[in-house]
Design an enzyme around this catalytic site. Structure first.
Site, PDB file in Angstrom:
ATOM      1  N   SER A   5      18.055  -0.754  88.721  1.00  0.00           N
ATOM      2  CA  SER A   5      19.446  -1.555  89.018  1.00  0.00           C
ATOM      3  C   SER A   5      18.024  -3.054  88.893  1.00  0.00           C
ATOM      4  O   SER A   5      17.319  -4.093  88.163  1.00  0.00           O
ATOM      5  CB  SER A   5      20.131  -1.601  89.315  1.00  0.00           C
ATOM      6  N   ASP A  61      27.562   3.556  82.554  1.00  0.00           N
ATOM      7  CA  ASP A  61      27.434   2.909  83.429  1.00  0.00           C
ATOM      8  C   ASP A  61      28.530   1.701  83.696  1.00  0.00           C
ATOM      9  O   ASP A  61      28.653   1.084  82.693  1.00  0.00           O
ATOM     10  CB  ASP A  61      25.885   2.274  83.445  1.00  0.00           C
ATOM     11  N   HIS A 117      25.577   4.707  87.026  1.00  0.00           N
ATOM     12  CA  HIS A 117      23.968   3.417  87.209  1.00  0.00           C
ATOM     13  C   HIS A 117      23.053   4.511  88.285  1.00  0.00           C
ATOM     14  O   HIS A 117      22.596   3.669  88.106  1.00  0.00           O
ATOM     15  CB  HIS A 117      25.295   2.377  88.453  1.00  0.00           C
TER      16      HIS A 117
END
Ligand SMILES: *[C@@H]1O[C@H](CO)[C@@H](O)[C@H](O)[C@H]1NC(C)=O
Ligand SMILES: *[C@@H]1O[C@H](CO)[C@@H](O)[C@H](O)[C@H]1NC(C)=O
Ligand SMILES: *[C@@H]1O[C@H](CO)[C@@H](O)[C@H](O)[C@H]1NC(C)=O
Length: 308
Positions: A168, A255, A294
């Site tokens: 991320s 996601d 995610h």
């Protein structure tokens, strides 16, 4: 008694006036919101289910230090070494893990990934960006911290392979850092980008929370325009042009935070800007049915064979 209408009016006022104005005009607030820092005393990794793990602190700049965990590979124990640094040269691959925003190196899904990598006989070095020093966060600060840790690993790792793994927001830290390392001829052996994005402005534009602030020109005016000058632009789509080492992008189609099309924009930016003769840039997408979202690509049964 405040009336319901009054309460709603106050909430709307905060949401549509106060928050956008603070975000636009307070660089400190903006940077804190991008990083959502949180950290505690993690001196006892065993409380988080991690065996064979050393906690230590590293100074990355004068007056700034970061908390670090070194998780030993499953087939090594610290009993066999005079110093834990010696273990880095044993030939087991070393993963420098750059976590995403919010939480800390002890957050559950991160610990899950360390355990997987440990079981594959990898070292994992994971740290919290300079939050613990109570400084205002910035992109360059995070990249500096990561680079110091990388240099520390390289000092001891001998011929062991060193892999940079970002998740991320950490993918943007990693992409920028690795581009800089390639430019000075100190590339890692590989870069893994888990759930990455092209640039943070596009993440804001497509984030579920900014849906409230449509049209897009409003989102740009209040939320993205100043990211660049406040040193939180995180434009991996620019920096990937300098990433010369083998690079693997991992992304889940379900996601909800970083939609997969933003990852594809990063991949396409890389294909376009990197010379064809450089090491491969690959992308692996995970099907919705795997429910990775995610954060849980680490649960995909095929992941070990993909990374190996
Ligand atoms: C963290 O906790 C450990 C064990 O409880 C303690 O010895 C240490 O001093 C603490 N460190 C900090 C920085 O508070
Ligand atoms: C541990 O595993 C690594 C990677 O699989 C291997 O290279 C190394 O020889 C092993 N070391 C020991 C002491 O078994
Ligand atoms: C972010 O990505 C979008 C889409 O590729 C691009 O239009 C934009 O110029 C990029 N940079 C910024 C700062 O928005």
């Amino acid at each position: 008694m405040p009336s319901v209408v009054g309460v709603v009016a106050v909430i709307l006022f905060i949401l549509y006036v106060v928050l956008p104005l603070i975000f636009r005009y307070s660089p400190a607030f903006q940077r804190q919101l991008v990083f959502l820092p949180y950290t505690m005393n993690y001196s006892q990794p065993e409380l988080h289910g991690l065996s064979g793990t050393r906690n230590f602190y590293m100074s990355t700049e004068p007056k700034i230090s970061v908390g670090v965990w070194h998780i030993l590979p499953g087939n090594l124990t610290d009993k066999s070494f005079k110093t834990i640094e010696e273990s880095l040269a044993c030939g087991n691959p070393v993963v420098l893990y750059l976590h995403g925003n919010s939480g800390s190196r002890a957050t559950g899904h991160r610990v899950e990934l360390y355990k997987l990598l440990k079981s594959l006989n990898y070292h994992v070095i994971s740290f919290d960006y300079r939050y613990s020093s109570n400084v205002v966060m910035s992109e360059n600060g995070a990249v500096t911290d990561a680079t110091r840790l990388y240099q520390y690993i390289r000092k001891f790792s001998g011929k062991s392979k060193v892999i940079v793994w970002g998740h991320s927001l950490g993918t943007a830290v990693g992409t920028k850092m690795v581009a800089q390392l390639c430019a000075v001829n100190q590339p890692p052996d590989g870069l893994i980008l888990e759930s990455p994005f092209n640039n943070i402005s596009d993440v804001f534009r497509n984030h579920p929370l900014t849906i409230l602030y449509r049209p897009l020109s409003v989102v740009d005016r209040f939320f993205t325009e100043r990211l660049q000058s406040n040193n939180v632009a995180f434009d991996s789509d620019v920096h990937i042009a300098g990433v010369e080492c083998p690079t693997l992008i991992l992304h889940a189609r379900d996601d909800p935070i970083v939609p997969v099309f933003l990852t594809k924009k990063l991949y396409e930016a890389g294909l376009k800007s990197r010379p064809a003769e450089w090491s491969p840039l690959q992308i692996v997408e995970f099907h919705e049915d795997l429910n990775c979202g995610h954060e849980y690509i680490c649960r995909v049964p095929q992941l070990p064979s993909i990374i190996e």
